[in-house]
Design a protein around this motif. Structure first.
Motif, PDB file in Angstrom:
ATOM      1  N   THR A   1       0.967  -0.992  -0.172  1.00  0.00           N
ATOM      2  CA  THR A   1      -0.004   0.149   0.013  1.00  0.00           C
ATOM      3  C   THR A   1       0.447   1.095  -0.466  1.00  0.00           C
ATOM      4  OG1 THR A   1      -2.091  -0.984   1.254  1.00  0.00           O
ATOM      5  CG2 THR A   1      -1.841   1.387   1.625  1.00  0.00           C
ATOM      6  N   VAL A   2       2.110   1.296   0.996  1.00  0.00           N
ATOM      7  CA  VAL A   2       2.739   2.364   0.657  1.00  0.00           C
ATOM      8  C   VAL A   2       3.411   2.733  -1.249  1.00  0.00           C
ATOM      9  CG1 VAL A   2       5.172   3.282   1.370  1.00  0.00           C
ATOM     10  CG2 VAL A   2       3.256   2.337   2.763  1.00  0.00           C
ATOM     11  N   GLY A   3       3.776   1.399  -1.227  1.00  0.00           N
ATOM     12  CA  GLY A   3       4.726   2.293  -2.537  1.00  0.00           C
ATOM     13  C   GLY A   3       2.888   2.017  -3.522  1.00  0.00           C
ATOM     14  N   VAL A   4       1.819   1.849  -3.212  1.00  0.00           N
ATOM     15  CA  VAL A   4       0.385   2.233  -4.294  1.00  0.00           C
ATOM     16  C   VAL A   4       0.914   3.351  -4.186  1.00  0.00           C
ATOM     17  CG1 VAL A   4      -1.606   1.966  -5.027  1.00  0.00           C
ATOM     18  CG2 VAL A   4       0.121   0.143  -4.335  1.00  0.00           C
ATOM     19  N   VAL A   5       0.744   3.677  -2.950  1.00  0.00           N
ATOM     20  CA  VAL A   5       0.428   5.397  -2.611  1.00  0.00           C
ATOM     21  C   VAL A   5       1.676   6.439  -2.872  1.00  0.00           C
ATOM     22  CG1 VAL A   5      -0.032   7.279  -1.017  1.00  0.00           C
ATOM     23  CG2 VAL A   5      -1.147   4.617  -0.441  1.00  0.00           C
ATOM     24  N   ASP A   6       2.764   6.460  -2.759  1.00  0.00           N
ATOM     25  CA  ASP A   6       3.930   7.119  -2.998  1.00  0.00           C
ATOM     26  C   ASP A   6       4.236   7.196  -4.583  1.00  0.00           C
ATOM     27  OD1 ASP A   6       6.173   8.702  -2.261  1.00  0.00           O
ATOM     28  OD2 ASP A   6       7.013   5.982  -2.313  1.00  0.00           O
ATOM     29  N   ARG A   7       3.662   6.406  -5.685  1.00  0.00           N
ATOM     30  CA  ARG A   7       3.439   6.633  -6.412  1.00  0.00           C
ATOM     31  C   ARG A   7       3.111   7.356  -7.830  1.00  0.00           C
ATOM     32  NH1 ARG A   7       5.736   8.270 -10.983  1.00  0.00           N
ATOM     33  NH2 ARG A   7       4.972   7.791 -12.607  1.00  0.00           N
ATOM     34  N   ALA A   8       1.294   7.008  -6.619  1.00  0.00           N
ATOM     35  CA  ALA A   8      -0.006   7.841  -7.001  1.00  0.00           C
ATOM     36  C   ALA A   8       0.212   8.928  -6.733  1.00  0.00           C
ATOM     37  CB  ALA A   8      -1.216   7.507  -6.231  1.00  0.00           C
ATOM     38  N   LEU A   9       0.747   9.842  -5.914  1.00  0.00           N
ATOM     39  CA  LEU A   9       1.715  10.335  -5.055  1.00  0.00           C
ATOM     40  C   LEU A   9       2.341  11.830  -5.873  1.00  0.00           C
ATOM     41  CD1 LEU A   9       0.091  13.143  -3.258  1.00  0.00           C
ATOM     42  CD2 LEU A   9       1.802  11.885  -1.439  1.00  0.00           C
ATOM     43  N   GLU A  10       3.966  10.564  -6.288  1.00  0.00           N
ATOM     44  CA  GLU A  10       4.753  11.236  -7.315  1.00  0.00           C
ATOM     45  C   GLU A  10       3.932  12.324  -8.203  1.00  0.00           C
ATOM     46  OE1 GLU A  10       7.557   8.697  -7.882  1.00  0.00           O
ATOM     47  OE2 GLU A  10       8.188   8.231  -5.959  1.00  0.00           O
ATOM     48  N   PHE A  11       2.957  11.431  -8.925  1.00  0.00           N
ATOM     49  CA  PHE A  11       2.591  11.433 -10.336  1.00  0.00           C
ATOM     50  C   PHE A  11       1.689  12.843 -10.440  1.00  0.00           C
ATOM     51  CE2 PHE A  11       0.169   7.076 -10.657  1.00  0.00           C
ATOM     52  CZ  PHE A  11      -1.065   7.039 -11.330  1.00  0.00           C
ATOM     53  N   THR A  12       1.080  12.094  -9.010  1.00  0.00           N
ATOM     54  CA  THR A  12      -0.221  13.753  -9.052  1.00  0.00           C
ATOM     55  C   THR A  12       0.655  15.217  -9.034  1.00  0.00           C
ATOM     56  OG1 THR A  12      -1.258  11.713  -8.017  1.00  0.00           O
ATOM     57  CG2 THR A  12      -2.179  14.777  -7.628  1.00  0.00           C
TER      58      THR A  12
ATOM     59  N   LYS B   1       1.777  20.284 -10.732  1.00  0.00           N
ATOM     60  CA  LYS B   1       2.710  21.249 -11.710  1.00  0.00           C
ATOM     61  C   LYS B   1       2.707  21.233 -12.921  1.00  0.00           C
ATOM     62  CE  LYS B   1       6.187  19.670  -8.131  1.00  0.00           C
ATOM     63  NZ  LYS B   1       7.334  19.432  -7.988  1.00  0.00           N
ATOM     64  N   GLN B   2       1.686  20.562 -13.633  1.00  0.00           N
ATOM     65  CA  GLN B   2       1.963  21.200 -15.351  1.00  0.00           C
ATOM     66  C   GLN B   2       0.792  21.725 -15.914  1.00  0.00           C
ATOM     67  OE1 GLN B   2       2.727  17.438 -16.724  1.00  0.00           O
ATOM     68  NE2 GLN B   2       4.916  17.460 -15.778  1.00  0.00           N
ATOM     69  N   ARG B   3      -0.412  21.130 -15.382  1.00  0.00           N
ATOM     70  CA  ARG B   3      -1.752  21.698 -15.460  1.00  0.00           C
ATOM     71  C   ARG B   3      -2.097  22.912 -15.533  1.00  0.00           C
ATOM     72  NH1 ARG B   3      -6.371  23.246 -16.901  1.00  0.00           N
ATOM     73  NH2 ARG B   3      -7.986  22.141 -16.517  1.00  0.00           N
ATOM     74  N   TYR B   4      -2.494  23.767 -15.864  1.00  0.00           N
ATOM     75  CA  TYR B   4      -2.427  25.590 -15.396  1.00  0.00           C
ATOM     76  C   TYR B   4      -4.027  25.874 -15.879  1.00  0.00           C
ATOM     77  CZ  TYR B   4       2.173  27.076 -15.443  1.00  0.00           C
ATOM     78  OH  TYR B   4       4.176  27.717 -15.900  1.00  0.00           O
TER      79      TYR B   4
ATOM     80  N   PHE C   1      -5.814  29.584 -14.908  1.00  0.00           N
ATOM     81  CA  PHE C   1      -5.894  30.759 -14.524  1.00  0.00           C
ATOM     82  C   PHE C   1      -4.890  31.268 -14.801  1.00  0.00           C
ATOM     83  CE2 PHE C   1     -10.166  29.044 -12.373  1.00  0.00           C
ATOM     84  CZ  PHE C   1     -10.940  30.168 -12.622  1.00  0.00           C
ATOM     85  N   GLY C   2      -4.114  30.705 -15.316  1.00  0.00           N
ATOM     86  CA  GLY C   2      -1.826  31.119 -15.903  1.00  0.00           C
ATOM     87  C   GLY C   2      -1.279  31.287 -14.740  1.00  0.00           C
ATOM     88  N   ARG C   3      -1.456  29.553 -14.108  1.00  0.00           N
ATOM     89  CA  ARG C   3      -0.424  29.382 -13.095  1.00  0.00           C
ATOM     90  C   ARG C   3      -0.738  27.872 -13.355  1.00  0.00           C
ATOM     91  NH1 ARG C   3      -2.324  31.769  -6.947  1.00  0.00           N
ATOM     92  NH2 ARG C   3       0.066  30.301  -6.778  1.00  0.00           N
ATOM     93  N   PRO C   4       0.063  27.414 -12.590  1.00  0.00           N
ATOM     94  CA  PRO C   4      -0.252  26.004 -12.281  1.00  0.00           C
ATOM     95  C   PRO C   4      -0.910  25.902 -10.960  1.00  0.00           C
ATOM     96  CG  PRO C   4       2.118  26.533 -12.570  1.00  0.00           C
ATOM     97  CD  PRO C   4       1.202  27.645 -12.284  1.00  0.00           C
ATOM     98  N   ILE C   5      -2.147  24.709 -11.231  1.00  0.00           N
ATOM     99  CA  ILE C   5      -3.045  23.912 -10.205  1.00  0.00           C
ATOM    100  C   ILE C   5      -2.693  24.185  -8.449  1.00  0.00           C
ATOM    101  CG2 ILE C   5      -4.628  23.809 -11.684  1.00  0.00           C
ATOM    102  CD1 ILE C   5      -4.445  20.816 -11.025  1.00  0.00           C
ATOM    103  N   GLY C   6      -0.795  23.354  -8.671  1.00  0.00           N
ATOM    104  CA  GLY C   6      -0.832  23.422  -7.445  1.00  0.00           C
ATOM    105  C   GLY C   6       0.351  24.180  -6.932  1.00  0.00           C
ATOM    106  N   GLY C   7      -0.422  25.376  -7.525  1.00  0.00           N
ATOM    107  CA  GLY C   7       0.090  26.878  -6.716  1.00  0.00           C
ATOM    108  C   GLY C   7      -1.474  27.391  -5.883  1.00  0.00           C
ATOM    109  N   PHE C   8      -2.527  26.532  -5.903  1.00  0.00           N
ATOM    110  CA  PHE C   8      -3.159  27.349  -5.700  1.00  0.00           C
ATOM    111  C   PHE C   8      -3.190  26.525  -4.149  1.00  0.00           C
ATOM    112  CE2 PHE C   8      -5.000  27.549 -10.083  1.00  0.00           C
ATOM    113  CZ  PHE C   8      -4.736  28.993  -9.958  1.00  0.00           C
ATOM    114  N   GLN C   9      -3.336  27.620  -2.735  1.00  0.00           N
ATOM    115  CA  GLN C   9      -3.350  27.095  -1.522  1.00  0.00           C
ATOM    116  C   GLN C   9      -4.351  25.838  -1.312  1.00  0.00           C
ATOM    117  OE1 GLN C   9      -4.709  30.384   2.206  1.00  0.00           O
ATOM    118  NE2 GLN C   9      -2.206  29.826   2.307  1.00  0.00           N
ATOM    119  N   ALA C  10      -5.193  26.010  -1.835  1.00  0.00           N
ATOM    120  CA  ALA C  10      -5.991  24.962  -1.462  1.00  0.00           C
ATOM    121  C   ALA C  10      -5.478  23.270  -1.472  1.00  0.00           C
ATOM    122  CB  ALA C  10      -7.764  24.310  -2.475  1.00  0.00           C
ATOM    123  N   LEU C  11      -5.025  23.336  -3.042  1.00  0.00           N
ATOM    124  CA  LEU C  11      -4.213  21.930  -3.289  1.00  0.00           C
ATOM    125  C   LEU C  11      -2.988  21.090  -2.284  1.00  0.00           C
ATOM    126  CD1 LEU C  11      -6.002  22.383  -5.195  1.00  0.00           C
ATOM    127  CD2 LEU C  11      -4.582  21.178  -7.502  1.00  0.00           C
ATOM    128  N   LYS C  12      -2.319  23.013  -2.291  1.00  0.00           N
ATOM    129  CA  LYS C  12      -1.403  22.890  -0.814  1.00  0.00           C
ATOM    130  C   LYS C  12      -1.161  21.776  -0.386  1.00  0.00           C
ATOM    131  CE  LYS C  12       1.159  26.852  -3.034  1.00  0.00           C
ATOM    132  NZ  LYS C  12       2.307  28.114  -2.578  1.00  0.00           N
TER     133      LYS C  12
END
Length: 375
Positions: free
Chosen positions: A245-256, A261-264, A266-277
């Motif tokens: 399970t640790v391996g499953v979650v670790d890899r899923a979180l990696e590609f998420t 970081k790549q999905r934009y 409103f002009g910025r990566p969605i990972g930059g929004f506080q809710a997702l952070k």
């Protein structure tokens, strides 16, 4: 698992990861699913040849357990398998190999262990019934005596890889206590009933025993005296599942993390929004807790620590609950593409959900912890 690994363990981790990336990446599971299959015997044999099962087996029977830390090293392999949602029968075979190596007769060891180590044979463990405590405690099967023979009746529930196994390790209860038996799957009176699953890379079945008569040579250990050995087997089974399970979650979180970081938007990566952070930070925190709990559980079992049972149930409580929660939220962060067949993340969620339910739910392990604490 990356807590204080030795050079040999790092080599095992790297070798396993490289093999899986080349021979059984996540795309291999997709191809199997497209063909309505869930298992590649050739890949399993190649993996077994790397020594995955041999970690539990003495050199006399084809393994090399004397030079390795069996459960700890097997957990390293299990975590790597989780990273690609591996479909082979590692969990079932490793648990049975551990049981036979620990408690089997010389004849049972000689007949079965070399074949398990090489990948030529597959074995599954019939432990529980089909009720709420399935996977946590023995149940569902009863054994009586008839002359010099033993007779098993009942239903074992959710038996992992029974449908592809040639051998069954059977745990049954009598008035004298727990006994274990090693029998072929084609023994008269044994019926394997495959189940339809959400996890496309896993096989479960109910196994029905109707007046199954077996001789004394099938007995693993002493009749009525298997409780301690069954507890050890359960600990190994749960610890390996937690590592996966640790391996499953670790890899899923990696590609998420890569995706946000790549999905934009409103002009910025969605990972930059506080809710997702905030959500991602919480997930990393819970994952680190799962890693620590799984690593300690494996070490406690290997060292035969007095708190091994507690460590295992703590690990399952953490890994089972948060594995599903984290991967489900990772799917949500992918938006619409995460809901499609073409994206890989649903395979990871399927495995996380499956692992949460099998070998005792987190709630069942909470009850087990209370019992272990005398509450």
């Amino acid at each position: 698992m990356d807590v204080g690994l030795t050079e040999d363990q790092i080599a095992l981790q790297e070798t396993t990861r490289r093999f899986l990336e080349e021979q059984s990446p996540i795309g291999a599971l997709r191809r199997l699913a497209d063909k309505d299959e869930s298992f590649d015997p050739a890949v399993w044999r190649q993996g077994a040849e790397l020594g995955w099962v041999g970690l539990f087996v003495p050199e006399d029977h084809g393994g090399f357990s004397e030079g390795f830390q069996g459960v700890v090293d097997a957990a390293i392999v299990a975590e790597e398998l989780g990273r690609v949602v591996f479909s082979g029968p590692f969990h079932a075979v490793a648990t049975v190999a551990f049981a036979v190596a620990q408690a089997g007769s010389d004849a049972q060891k000689a007949a079965l262990l070399p074949a398990l180590v090489s990948g030529d044979a597959i074995a599954a463990w019939c432990l529980s019934g089909t009720g709420a405590q399935s996977g946590v405690e023995p149940g569902g099967l009863a054994v009586t005596t008839r002359g010099d023979d033993h007779v098993i009746d009942g239903i074992a529930g959710y038996v992992q890889d029974a449908a592809i196994a040639q051998h069954l390790l059977v745990t049954a209860r009598s008035d004298a206590g727990l006994s274990q038996f090693l029998i072929p799957t084609d023994t008269p009176g044994v019926t394997i009933l495959p189940l339809e699953l959400v996890d496309l890379g896993r096989r479960l079945a109910h196994v029905r025993f109707e007046d199954v008569v077996i001789g004394a040579e099938a007995l693993v250990g002493e009749a009525g005296a298997a409780a301690a050995q069954v507890e050890r087997q359960l600990q190994v089974a749960v610890a390996l599942q937690c590592a996966e399970t640790v391996g499953v979650v670790d890899r899923a979180l990696e590609f998420t993390l890569d995706y946000v970081k790549q999905r934009y938007a409103f002009g910025r990566p969605i990972g930059g929004f506080q809710a997702l952070k905030h959500r991602l930070a919480d997930h990393v925190t819970q994952l680190e807790g799962a890693k620590a709990a799984a690593a300690y559980a494996a070490k406690a079992i290997q060292d035969e620590s007095p708190d091994a049972a507690i460590a295992v149930s703590v690990a399952k409580s953490q890994c089972g609950k948060w594995g599903t929660e984290i991967v489900r939220d990772c799917l949500h962060m992918h938006g619409g593409i995460g809901m499609t067949w073409e994206h890989d993340i649903h395979f990871y969620l399927r495995r996380a959900v499956s692992n949460e339910a099998l070998w005792g739910t987190p709630a069942a392990h909470h009850e087990r912890l209370c019992a272990l604490a005398g509450l």
